[in-house]
Design a protein around this motif. Sequence first.
Motif, PDB file in Angstrom:
ATOM      1  N   MET A  95      38.518  15.863 -27.344  1.00 22.88           N
ATOM      2  CA  MET A  95      39.473  16.309 -28.536  1.00 22.88           C
ATOM      3  C   MET A  95      38.728  16.062 -29.903  1.00 22.88           C
ATOM      4  N   ASP A  96      37.517  16.870 -30.338  1.00 26.67           N
ATOM      5  CA  ASP A  96      36.883  16.293 -31.438  1.00 26.67           C
ATOM      6  C   ASP A  96      37.003  17.248 -32.529  1.00 26.67           C
ATOM      7  N   LYS A  97      38.175  18.066 -32.503  1.00 28.92           N
ATOM      8  CA  LYS A  97      38.172  18.999 -33.730  1.00 28.92           C
ATOM      9  C   LYS A  97      38.934  18.254 -35.025  1.00 28.92           C
ATOM     10  N   VAL A  98      38.501  18.685 -36.344  1.00 36.49           N
ATOM     11  CA  VAL A  98      38.846  18.324 -37.285  1.00 36.49           C
ATOM     12  C   VAL A  98      40.008  19.713 -37.809  1.00 36.49           C
ATOM     13  N   LEU A  99      41.160  19.436 -37.694  1.00 35.03           N
ATOM     14  CA  LEU A  99      41.981  20.492 -37.656  1.00 35.03           C
ATOM     15  C   LEU A  99      42.367  21.089 -39.300  1.00 35.03           C
ATOM     16  N   SER A 100      42.585  20.236 -40.241  1.00 38.37           N
ATOM     17  CA  SER A 100      42.712  20.866 -41.573  1.00 38.37           C
ATOM     18  C   SER A 100      42.385  19.609 -42.498  1.00 38.37           C
ATOM     19  N   ILE A 101      41.755  19.986 -43.480  1.00 37.37           N
ATOM     20  CA  ILE A 101      41.525  19.231 -44.831  1.00 37.37           C
ATOM     21  C   ILE A 101      42.291  19.547 -45.918  1.00 37.37           C
ATOM     22  N   ASN A 102      43.113  19.010 -46.498  1.00 37.35           N
ATOM     23  CA  ASN A 102      44.091  19.476 -47.595  1.00 37.35           C
ATOM     24  C   ASN A 102      43.477  18.468 -48.746  1.00 37.35           C
ATOM     25  N   ALA A 103      42.461  18.994 -49.267  1.00 33.85           N
ATOM     26  CA  ALA A 103      41.704  18.183 -50.585  1.00 33.85           C
ATOM     27  C   ALA A 103      42.585  17.861 -51.635  1.00 33.85           C
ATOM     28  N   GLU A 104      43.329  18.785 -51.739  1.00 37.81           N
ATOM     29  CA  GLU A 104      44.251  18.546 -53.080  1.00 37.81           C
ATOM     30  C   GLU A 104      45.205  17.531 -52.737  1.00 37.81           C
ATOM     31  N   ASP A 105      45.801  17.391 -51.571  1.00 38.18           N
ATOM     32  CA  ASP A 105      46.685  16.411 -51.245  1.00 38.18           C
ATOM     33  C   ASP A 105      46.326  15.084 -50.610  1.00 38.18           C
ATOM     34  N   PHE A 106      44.811  15.200 -50.574  1.00 37.94           N
ATOM     35  CA  PHE A 106      44.166  13.794 -50.030  1.00 37.94           C
ATOM     36  C   PHE A 106      44.765  13.512 -48.775  1.00 37.94           C
ATOM     37  N   ASP A 107      44.666  14.648 -47.832  1.00 41.93           N
ATOM     38  CA  ASP A 107      44.881  14.260 -46.401  1.00 41.93           C
ATOM     39  C   ASP A 107      44.327  15.311 -45.532  1.00 41.93           C
ATOM     40  N   CYS A 108      44.077  14.764 -44.322  1.00 43.58           N
ATOM     41  CA  CYS A 108      43.655  15.571 -43.160  1.00 43.58           C
ATOM     42  C   CYS A 108      44.394  15.399 -41.820  1.00 43.58           C
ATOM     43  N   THR A 109      43.993  16.537 -40.908  1.00 44.49           N
ATOM     44  CA  THR A 109      44.612  16.537 -39.535  1.00 44.49           C
ATOM     45  C   THR A 109      43.626  16.511 -38.456  1.00 44.49           C
ATOM     46  N   VAL A 110      43.487  15.570 -37.640  1.00 45.51           N
ATOM     47  CA  VAL A 110      42.455  15.462 -36.809  1.00 45.51           C
ATOM     48  C   VAL A 110      42.738  15.289 -35.368  1.00 45.51           C
ATOM     49  N   GLN A 111      41.982  15.908 -34.449  1.00 48.91           N
ATOM     50  CA  GLN A 111      42.383  15.354 -33.081  1.00 48.91           C
ATOM     51  C   GLN A 111      41.902  14.017 -32.592  1.00 48.91           C
ATOM     52  N   ALA A 112      42.594  13.560 -31.943  1.00 53.21           N
ATOM     53  CA  ALA A 112      42.271  12.207 -31.429  1.00 53.21           C
ATOM     54  C   ALA A 112      41.201  11.487 -31.244  1.00 53.21           C
ATOM     55  N   GLY A 113      40.212  12.666 -30.562  1.00 47.27           N
ATOM     56  CA  GLY A 113      38.985  12.320 -30.451  1.00 47.27           C
ATOM     57  C   GLY A 113      37.926  12.278 -31.333  1.00 47.27           C
ATOM     58  N   VAL A 114      38.376  12.854 -32.915  1.00 46.15           N
ATOM     59  CA  VAL A 114      37.422  12.813 -33.737  1.00 46.15           C
ATOM     60  C   VAL A 114      37.094  11.184 -34.116  1.00 46.15           C
ATOM     61  N   THR A 115      35.796  10.743 -34.447  1.00 44.76           N
ATOM     62  CA  THR A 115      35.374   9.497 -34.737  1.00 44.76           C
ATOM     63  C   THR A 115      35.490   9.321 -36.302  1.00 44.76           C
ATOM     64  N   ARG A 116      35.457   8.259 -37.001  1.00 49.14           N
ATOM     65  CA  ARG A 116      35.597   8.020 -38.370  1.00 49.14           C
ATOM     66  C   ARG A 116      34.111   8.436 -39.038  1.00 49.14           C
TER      67      ARG A 116
END
Lengths: 478, 478
Positions: free
Chosen positions: B113-134
């Motif tokens: 489960m290694d997908k980056v689901l969204s990057i909200n650069a304006e809000d300084f946040d992102c949503t990732v699946q649990a398996g994404v590594t740092r």
Amino acid sequence: MNIIKSTKVLFLYKFMQRYASSQALATDLKSIVGNDNVATSTAVREQHSHDESYHPGHKPDVVVFAQSTDHVSKIVKYCASKRVPVIPFGTGTGVEGGVTAPQGGVCLDLSRMDKVLSINAEDFDCTVQAGVTRNALNTYIRDTGLQFPIDPGANASLGGMCATSASGTMAVRYGTMRENVMNLEVVLADGSIIKTAGLKGRSRKTSSGYNLTNLFVGQEGTLGIITEATLKLHAIPEAVLAAVAPFKDLQGAVNATVAIMQSGLPVARIEFLDENMVDACNRFSKLNLDIAPTLFLEFHGSNSNIEAQGQIAEETCKSYECLQFAFATDVDKRAELWKARHNAWYAAQALKPGSKGYSTDVCVPISALSGIVTFAKDELKRLNLLGPIVGHVGDGNFHVFVIVDPTNPKEIELVHQYSMALAKEALRVSGTVTGEHGIGVGKKKLLIDEFGAAGINTMKAIKQALDPMNILNPGKVL
Amino acid sequence: MNIIKSTKVLFLYKFMQRYASSQALATDLKSIVGNDNVATSTAVREQHSHDESYHPGHKPDVVVFAQSTDHVSKIVKYCASKRVPVIPFGTGTGVEGGVTAPQGGVCLDLSRMDKVLSINAEDFDCTVQAGVTRNALNTYIRDTGLQFPIDPGANASLGGMCATSASGTMAVRYGTMRENVMNLEVVLADGSIIKTAGLKGRSRKTSSGYNLTNLFVGQEGTLGIITEATLKLHAIPEAVLAAVAPFKDLQGAVNATVAIMQSGLPVARIEFLDENMVDACNRFSKLNLDIAPTLFLEFHGSNSNIEAQGQIAEETCKSYECLQFAFATDVDKRAELWKARHNAWYAAQALKPGSKGYSTDVCVPISALSGIVTFAKDELKRLNLLGPIVGHVGDGNFHVFVIVDPTNPKEIELVHQYSMALAKEALRVSGTVTGEHGIGVGKKKLLIDEFGAAGINTMKAIKQALDPMNILNPGKVL
């Protein structure tokens, strides 16, 4: 006629029954905490029946003033044995009806637990009893060079601020209570006493066991009674600079805020007031501000970097066409501004004598801020409501202080509609229905919209596990 | 002889029985997630039986690779129906035995489960699946000017970092996972799916309902399986400056750290290595550092203020008699230093080939740091143990990497004694038994010392409420 008569008799009977049991309750409680710490007068019960909001008050049967954690433990144990509700009370400065006693019971006033227990200046922390107010703490530590900056406006008790996850104007720089509470002493529904971050814990970091601290921050007295708190302190900045920037329009002010936040400038406060709010503050606090959408800003830092901060903010505001950007360097001028900002709630209510304020409290991702503030203003117009807007916009958090005649049910219904619409818009744009006021009695339905059934069931399972008889602040949050 | 024979038969019978039920388990799971996502080979089960620590491994019966939240939900539902343990697995880089399967069951590997689901650069946040590594996340966002700075050393999965409340070298400036997780998607023990901060929540602040987010950060897979995380991002600093400062003695290095922290300097990293650790790093990473108690420092800021930061740190270190203070401005030199620091764990183990490291992980109020580091060194000497020391000293957090021969029970017992003594000393000075590694299987007894019976019972009540059949990572934390 007979039916009416018998209804009256039944009512009288129930009233007498409740009165008798209240008296028995008071007698028992006096034997636990002493006569001086128990009150049953209508005046004291009335004063403890409501907070500062329009939410209708409900009087507790008895008010008990705890003097110690041991008192709290014994009172809760006693109430558990009788299945009597216990409602914790700090200063009564909440705005979502968190202290009302819809089922009667015992109001547990913690204001007499007002001792600062320890200051660890080297570690930037302190431990206080729940009844210490934030001003009292700051006065106590003024010679240490440290401060407790979290500032919800009211001079709330620190226990209450923990229980409601308070924040306010300084959160954009120093965080909310969630980030500033290190440990809590809590009395649980069976009277047992826990420390949420270990029996003596004061470390800055821990990954030991479940994070009970942040479960009890924001639980609004429904999972336990907070009796002591260990809090982070912060250095008083070497230099402070404030500024006022009126803008041509709302979008300019909000967009300037977004740009300042995105630049990474460590602004200490960035507050938005719409033109109605500025007008109300001018009248209430005898100021002379331009009546326009306005930002109040404050910068904390060293003498060497504070001006650079101010300059960046000034350039940013000017690029969003602020009408002017006026620094307030001297202490008195600054104090006057922030006092006016803190009195905004009273200033708004003073616009219409005899009215009450209903404060909405949504918080959204900053990219959605401009859109939702516009929505908030358009809806006010559509429903013909008066509602000055004020906001901790650096966090994406703002309030509409809708002014309502509490004796006019039609107006109350309109305000309710308005508040629901705004909260739902916040959810639509990935925000929350409350940034800092909590759920209380006012937002229970919205909580379901925010979390869905599975989320609510998880919260209910925790409540059931920790307070199986539902004696702790029943009827709140869930 | 007959007894031995019948014991052997019984063992064989049990083995066959478990084998048969494992095969049935695998067959059922294949029907849920497909053949390619289920493994029963000894090699794969062995690889999933342990983390990087000396804690003995226990193989799961089956390893399942989830590809989606729906998979996780269905797997957990199935396991609940069969009362089979479920152990979540990220990268296996933990150090308290959190991923071992002492009761067998299903290891739920989330690495696919290694997908980056969204990057909200304006809000300084992102949503990732649990398996994404740092590292994967930071690579993905490198063009946005943003970073996810929390850095526990290993290239851990973000789900694992949430589950264990990870932190590391950057926490002193950017906080731990607790401060950087905004929302989690979690699959509960009955297979239901919640979002801990609202169905779509991405606001910077909320006081809506119980703080489920921070209940699930640090629960080590015992209350739910984290499947997605919404995380705060931070601006990549305009300028970075690093420095190395060896000291005459331990006290000088620690006291300089305390002074730097108390000055309010926003240092990005401040890491302590004792002389043994520096020696090990020199050997392992082919460096040429002075063999002395040493601070590695890093400053983040603008081009204009970064040198001022460095200068204040330099003056402070010199006033505590550092032997020198060398800036490392160029990128390669800096990378080399931090790579060496991150490889400290492996460098320590390389001191004694065939050995395993046992990493202690206490965290104390900063005023207690000098005393407890001295205690840690004295105890090593007394027990004749080899243990380089390394620490995120800005937070009061440090590790002793005790080097142990995993085949020598006497040595393991000594290390155990040492770790207990150090943890108890941490508790005595108001610290915690784990700053960032968690409880796992290694520190369950110490958790009781830290919280006492009432605190543990509160955690148990929550566990019982959310996982009544105890199928989620059983035998860990509590």
